[in-house]
Design a protein around this motif. Structure first.
Motif, short mmCIF file in Angstrom:
data_model
loop_
_atom_site.label_atom_id
_atom_site.label_comp_id
_atom_site.label_asym_id
_atom_site.label_seq_id
_atom_site.Cartn_x
_atom_site.Cartn_y
_atom_site.Cartn_z
N MET A 117 0.72 -1.15 -0.52
CA MET A 117 0.03 0.16 0.21
C MET A 117 0.92 1.20 0.07
O MET A 117 0.67 2.22 -0.66
CB MET A 117 -0.72 -0.36 1.54
N HIS A 118 1.54 1.25 0.92
CA HIS A 118 2.90 2.02 0.93
C HIS A 118 3.55 2.64 -0.39
O HIS A 118 3.65 3.69 -1.08
CB HIS A 118 4.06 1.97 2.00
N GLU A 129 7.54 -0.09 19.67
CA GLU A 129 9.20 -0.26 20.02
C GLU A 129 9.58 -0.65 17.80
O GLU A 129 10.59 -0.47 17.96
CB GLU A 129 9.28 -1.07 20.82
N ASP A 130 8.22 -1.17 17.61
CA ASP A 130 8.27 -1.29 15.93
C ASP A 130 9.52 -0.72 15.23
O ASP A 130 9.07 0.47 15.15
CB ASP A 130 7.12 -1.96 15.26
N PRO A 131 10.66 -0.93 14.41
CA PRO A 131 11.09 0.55 14.02
C PRO A 131 10.55 0.84 12.59
O PRO A 131 10.42 1.36 12.37
CB PRO A 131 12.82 -0.50 13.01
N LYS A 162 5.74 4.43 12.03
CA LYS A 162 4.87 4.76 11.29
C LYS A 162 4.37 4.62 10.16
O LYS A 162 3.14 5.21 10.46
CB LYS A 162 6.84 5.91 10.86
N TYR A 163 4.60 3.30 9.63
CA TYR A 163 3.77 2.69 8.29
C TYR A 163 2.42 2.07 8.97
O TYR A 163 1.39 1.57 8.50
CB TYR A 163 4.47 2.29 7.35
N MET A 191 12.00 1.58 3.72
CA MET A 191 10.82 1.65 4.24
C MET A 191 11.72 2.36 5.91
O MET A 191 10.95 3.07 6.67
CB MET A 191 10.11 0.99 4.67
N SER A 192 12.45 1.78 6.18
CA SER A 192 13.51 1.88 7.84
C SER A 192 15.08 1.44 7.29
O SER A 192 15.18 0.78 7.34
CB SER A 192 13.02 0.23 8.99
#
Length: 795
Positions: free
Chosen positions: A209-210, A262-264, A267-268, A413-414
């Motif tokens: 989706m991103h 806490e997942d890097p 933000k997604y 993404m990260s």
């Protein structure tokens, strides 16, 4: 507790779509099942459950292997029915994903759960240890998570999630039950949010989706890119979201956001604006008939964000990218995707890269081994390869370098670094020694749970190979083999077909007959089994059409006679021939299993005599067998015609049973044929059955010399039914011709009612009518159309 758990009776708490379908599948497997929900506000207190059971018949794909099984599910409610729990060996909770609701229910049922019973939560992501906290001490060691994937009858994956307090033997016993009784592929997951399948699966959808937005692609284009072309299901990305329900999708994304701060990639973890907009409008996907996709008349429309409305689907792939995806060498394919400047190729590389990155980063915290992640994605999401398999196939070191470069350049993404073990000189995570476990820093072999000894050829991971056995005999059509490099293993020979779709041609026919001769001389029994589905798609139509078009009627008739002789050879073999069927068993494939001494069916077997669809009638002994069985069931004084009706309808209408149970109901399988729920155990069970028959002094049946037939009266009665269908335009004149000839053969020809005939008479009738139909232009049109399009022609 031993590793064997006995589940005579089970309870499912929660009669929503998922709970009702779990109850249905337990019932399919012969487990006496009680289904619970809240008491209805008025009328029958079990009304909510009764309606849920009635609704099972309307769902597609069908949760029940036979609709009649619905009556076997016992409805109950939490107010008046809790005593029924005392007789249950397994209790599966499947209510809504609310921790407080689940815990309240556990407090309520705990006093009624038997001292030996296992309690399992079918949560898709809530904490198992947190759920266990409210249970009384004596129940905690018998509690764990068991996460079925939807729809539970068809999805192979079941995730088992132990709590800290779960007894190891309880877990091993439940794994055995899920594997053999329910036919599941079990993956043990750690108690982390969304476990393994949904953690990686939902992330891969969020990544898609991103990148859809980042590369400015249409939803339909993304679905064209992320479906079968990359080894994923046809529903791809956005169609999957519609099927799951956009509200459910948003809920799962929110759960990830709430539970993984806490997942890097945190933000997604938010639903895109367009998704929330659709939900606000009540467009929730398939269940509301509108979501990312909708239907307008006959046209499928897709949401277009720029136009702020729906447009017809195009889903056009760039020809260059489509050609690139056809590249067979994964290393070259991934190199081309990464090098391409086309947005569609860049989109795909980005999706793969970020899913690989996410899977590697989280592997240690969510699973014991890379094997668990790959199987979870294959069995739960329908991927042809898991993320680690894809990465390894594409060249582990090179892909790892590319991912690292993209992380440094800020394209990923990260910014989280890949774990050190990725760069320790390895060529991948899977090998013949096992699969890598970061927590143990070692390759871990497959589970030693004794249940897996039943799988001679388990689902192989990349790089895994299982010994193929010693070849005893082989021609262009078949291979006959035994286990054991030297001797004959267990004395059971296995025969498989080598043709495409395991169709039957002259080499297969001759090969079967020769193999049976070898089995009678050197072995105790023979099993016909294919390492891959289907069992057999039937006769080789192109060879048959060639003979007809060349006007070689004698050659064609000889081929049919050889087919019949092969079926008879199977039936009258001096050693038992057991058929092990899964997937399609159509036409001649169905007839071969009808002539076997016994058939072991995988539950998902699609069985049918479909010759009417190509303008023919079954002539591999199938109609003869129906006549013989009808005579045997009717005895000396019963009504033979009544015994033929179900079989006649299934053959004349070319019906295909959609499960092994339905095959029994349609008369295409015998009542005492075995049904196995785990396809990977099929060979084991078939060999055990063949050995048991051999051990008990097997003799083939005596030739059927006194077959009582329905005769001319039976034919006339069937024709009356057909005339009504013809006049109502339900069938064409050629359909009438075919069905009349089917009736003639099944009823033993134009002889007196209750006349006695023998098998040879019936076989000859079959052959005569088959050859007559084959010479008709309309039949040849049907065969040609089927070969060209794969679809039946109704002319």
């Amino acid at each position: 507790m031993s590793k064997n758990i006995s589940v005579r009776r089970a309870a499912v708490l929660g009669a929503g779509v998922m709970g009702a379908q779990i109850a249905a599948h337990l019932t399919n497997a012969g487990v006496d099942t009680v289904l619970y929900d809240l008491p209805a506000k008025d009328g029958d207190p079990n009304g909510i459950v009764t309606r849920a059971i009635a609704n099972l018949a309307k769902l597609s794909p069908a949760p029940l292997a036979d609709k009649a099984l619905a009556a076997r599910i016992t409805p109950a409610n939490y107010e008046t029915g809790l005593e029924l729990l005392q007789g249950c060996d397994l209790v599966v909770e499947a209510i809504a994903e609310r921790m407080d609701w689940k815990q309240d229910l556990y407090r309520k049922i705990a006093p009624f759960v038997a001292d030996h019973a296992i309690l399992a939560s079918n949560t898709s992501g809530l904490g198992i240890n947190a759920l266990a906290d409210v249970l009384p001490e004596q129940l905690r060691h018998r509690f764990c998570g068991v996460h079925f994937f939807n729809p539970p009858r068809y999805m192979h994956l079941a995730e088992l999630i132990p709590a800290r307090s779960t007894d190891a033997s309880v877990l091993a016993g439940l794994e055995t039950f899920l594997t053999t009784t329910l036919g599941k592929g079990v993956v043990i997951a750690k108690d982390t949010p969304n476990f393994i399948g949904n953690r990686i699966g939902v992330f891969s959808m969020l990544a898609a989706m991103h990148h859809t937005e980042a590369f400015g692609l249409g939803f339909d284009t993304v679905d064209a890119l992320t479906g079968p072309l990359i080894g994923r299901p046809k529903s791809a990305t956005y169609r999957t979201a519609d099927v799951v329900g956009l509200d459910t999708m948003a809920h799962v994304i929110k759960t990830m956001a709430d539970t993984l701060p806490e997942d890097p990639w945190h933000k997604y973890f938010k639903a895109p604006k367009w998704l929330l907009g659709l939900i606000e409008k009540g467009a929730l996907g398939q269940k509301t008939r509108a979501g990312v996709y909708t239907k307008q008349g006959k046209d499928i429309m897709v949401l277009d964000l720029e136009a702020q409305g729906y447009r017809p689907t195009a889903g056009e792939l760039d020809p260059e990218v489509a050609a690139l995806l056809k590249e067979r060498d994964p290393a070259r394919k991934f190199a081309a995707l990464r090098a391409s400047a086309h947005p569609q190729a860049k989109f795909l590389w980005a999706c793969f890269r970020d899913t690989f990155h996410y899977s590697a980063y989280h592997l240690e915290s969510i699973a014991d081994t890379a094997r668990d992640v790959d199987f979870a994605m294959r069995w739960g999401y329908g991927w042809s390869m898991g993320p680690f398999e894809s990465w390894q196939a594409a060249g582990w070191k090179q892909v790892a370098e590319w991912i690292a470069e993209d992380i440094v350049s800020g394209d990923a993404m990260s910014a989280a670094a890949l774990p050190d073990w990725v760069f320790d000189g390895r060529e991948g995570v899977h090998s013949t020694d096992g699969s890598y476990s970061p927590s143990r820093d070692a390759k871990v072999p497959r589970s030693t749970n004794p249940v897996y000894a039943r799988q001679r050829f388990p689902d192989p991971l990349l790089g895994e190979q299982f010994p193929q056995g010693r070849t005893v005999f082989e021609n262009d059509g078949v291979r006959m083999w035994v286990d054991g490099a030297d001797g004959d293993g267990d004395g059971i020979a296995v025969l498989g077909f080598k043709t495409k779709m395991h169709t039957v041609n002259d080499q297969v026919l001759d090969g079967i007959q020769e193999a049976i001769g070898i089995a009678e001389r050197d072995f105790r029994a023979m099993v016909i089994w294919q390492p891959r589905e289907p069992f057999s798609a039937g006769a080789d139509l192109s060879g048959a059409l060639g003979l007809l078009q060349a006007g070689d009627v004698k050659g064609f008739e000889a081929m049919v006679a050889n087919f019949q002789a092969t079926s008879q050879r199977i039936k009258y073999s001096l050693v038992p021939v057991v058929a092990a069927v899964r997937g399609l068993a159509l036409g001649g494939g169905c007839e071969f299993q009808m002539h076997a001494a016994h058939t072991v069916f995988g539950l998902e077997s699609y069985v049918g005599l479909v010759e009417a669809g190509v303008g023919l009638l079954p002539a591999g002994g199938g109609l003869k067998e129906f006549a013989v069985r009808a005579s045997e069931r009717a005895g000396d004084s019963g009504d033979v015609f009544a015994e033929l009706k179900t079989a006649f309808e299934s053959v004349a209408m070319a019906k295909v049973a959609t499960s092994a149970m339905e095959a029994k109901a349609l008369g295409l399988a015998r009542g005492d044929d075995t049904v196995v729920f785990n396809a990977f155990e099929l060979l084991h069970v078939a060999k055990a059955r063949a050995l048991a028959m051999a051990e008990s002094g097997y003799r083939p049946p005596l030739p059927a010399r006194r077959v009582r037939v329905a005769g001319d009266v039976g034919i006339a009665t069937f024709k009356m039914m057909l005339v009504n269908m013809l006049e109502g335009r339900f069938i064409s004149p050629h359909d009438y011709e075919i069905a009349s000839r089917i009736a003639t053969v099944m009823c033993g020809g134009e002889v007196d009612k209750d006349a006695l005939v023998d098998e040879d008479w019936l076989i000859r009738l079959e052959r005569e009518h088959f050859v007559a139909l084959a010479q008709m232009p309309k039949t040849q049109e049907r065969i040609a159309h089927m070969l060209k399009t794969g679809k039946p022609l109704r002319n």
